[in-house]
Design a protein around this motif. Structure first.
Motif, PDB file in Angstrom:
ATOM      1  N   PHE A  42      18.234  -4.689 -11.821  1.00  0.00           N
ATOM      2  CA  PHE A  42      18.699  -3.301 -12.412  1.00  0.00           C
ATOM      3  C   PHE A  42      17.982  -2.662 -13.697  1.00  0.00           C
ATOM      4  O   PHE A  42      17.636  -1.454 -13.735  1.00  0.00           O
ATOM      5  CB  PHE A  42      20.076  -3.477 -12.950  1.00  0.00           C
ATOM      6  N   ILE A  47      18.365   0.965 -14.816  1.00  0.00           N
ATOM      7  CA  ILE A  47      19.935   1.038 -14.517  1.00  0.00           C
ATOM      8  C   ILE A  47      20.671   0.377 -15.550  1.00  0.00           C
ATOM      9  O   ILE A  47      20.555  -0.827 -15.477  1.00  0.00           O
ATOM     10  CB  ILE A  47      20.456   1.125 -13.153  1.00  0.00           C
ATOM     11  N   ALA A  49      23.544  -1.707 -16.063  1.00  0.00           N
ATOM     12  CA  ALA A  49      24.474  -2.344 -15.082  1.00  0.00           C
ATOM     13  C   ALA A  49      25.214  -3.299 -15.669  1.00  0.00           C
ATOM     14  O   ALA A  49      25.030  -3.937 -16.748  1.00  0.00           O
ATOM     15  CB  ALA A  49      23.703  -3.351 -14.264  1.00  0.00           C
ATOM     16  N   ILE A 123      18.452  -2.541  -4.671  1.00  0.00           N
ATOM     17  CA  ILE A 123      18.827  -2.108  -6.058  1.00  0.00           C
ATOM     18  C   ILE A 123      17.635  -0.828  -6.429  1.00  0.00           C
ATOM     19  O   ILE A 123      18.240   0.191  -6.990  1.00  0.00           O
ATOM     20  CB  ILE A 123      18.735  -3.007  -7.200  1.00  0.00           C
TER      21      ILE A 123
END
Length: 317
Positions: A42, A47, A49, A123
């Protein structure tokens, strides 16, 4: 639960927070990612996460629904089809999208959407954030993403748990569970099935309702045209003795089952099923639940938004 629609392309992944519900014990174990692997993937995709490790016996639908009520834009299900179905159950009818990291044995839901079985690649799909509104199957207000069934299959799942506990998770173990259960010749169900205003009396060892055309194709079964038409594909095993049951089961396992010989096919947007028994063991995406009858099934259009490689351009799954 109301149908949900979503734009095909959402804001850049760097603005998202992904709430990741992880069943780390799903699947076969070989090459299985750990929590640190997921966190790293991630992070590599930019991102933010929040990793939430699921505990045995946890109410996963309630956890996902609470995240949606708290305003989560994206909840990620990391696990097998049972875990993914449980997360979806809490998100159906909400504005929260679901990402998928397939970690199971068969991964029919993820594979039907071309989501990679490699966690890092899955992902990367989530990072591209292309969304698609999908139909979901419903049985008595409970969600299924691939299939639900009455009869012998829930008993197969019970046997499979014992086999897995002794030999580990594998597709061979899953197939052995099928054969082992059929050798016991389970009791048949006497059902009254109403679809499209027509009612029929059925005596069967298995009623198998499918909402995933990909799974039917993988099993070598007809019925994808039902799902393409926005209906459930309902497969009903003929009333047969021990040898007939074994023959039909082997044909199913080998992908050689034939319509009107090994099963009858019914296409229906919704159906109502009654049985003299007050409750039955019902299978939904590999998980077993005892549900009180009668049973109402439907395919509810646009009820769940999922992040997929193709967004709204993807084909019927």
């Amino acid at each position: 639960m109301q149908a949900n629609t979503a734009p095909d392309l959402q804001p850049d992944a760097s603005t998202m927070t992904a709430h990741v519900l992880v069943n780390i014990k799903s699947g076969r174990g070989a090459g299985h990612p750990d929590i640190q692997d997921l966190e790293r993937a991630f992070e590599d995709n930019g991102i933010n996460a929040r990793i939430i490790r699921l505990t045995p016996g946890e109410d996963i639908p309630a956890r996902a629904a609470q995240l949606a009520r708290d305003g989560a834009d994206l909840v990620v299900a990391a696990g097998g089809d049972g875990t993914i179905c449980a997360v979806a159950s809490g998100l159906v009818g909400t504005q929260t999208a679901m990402g998928v990291i397939p970690l199971g044995t068969f991964n029919y839901f993820g594979r039907s959407l071309d989501i990679p079985e490699d966690a890092a690649e899955a992902i990367a799909v989530i990072a591209r954030n292309r969304r698609k509104a999908l139909p979901v199957g419903i049985i008595n207000d409970r969600v299924f993403l691939n299939n639900t069934s009455l009869g012998i299959y829930p008993q197969i799942l019970r046997t499979r748990e014992t086999v897995y506990a002794r030999w580990g998770r594998s597709r061979i173990a899953a197939y052995w569970s099928v054969l082992k259960t059929m050798l016991r010749l389970p009791r048949r169900l006497k059902l009254q099935v109403t679809a499209d205003g027509e009612t029929r009396e059925i005596k069967t060892s298995l009623l198998f309702a499918v909402s995933n055309a990909f799974q039917l194709e993988q099993m070598g079964l007809e019925g994808a045209e039902c799902i393409e038409a926005g209906q459930l594909a309902v497969l009903i095993a003929p009333n047969a003795g021990r040898l007939g049951l074994l023959k039909n089961g082997l044909a199913l396992m080998l992908g050689r089952a034939q319509r009107d010989q090994d099963f009858d096919l019914l296409c229906a947007q919704s159906l109502h099923i009654t049985c003299k028994r007050k409750s039955l063991l019902v299978a939904r995406d590999g998980e077993r639940t005892r549900i009180k009858g009668p049973f109402d099934l439907e395919l509810r259009q646009g009820a769940l938004t999922v992040v997929t490689p193709h967004g709204e351009d993807g084909v019927v799954r």
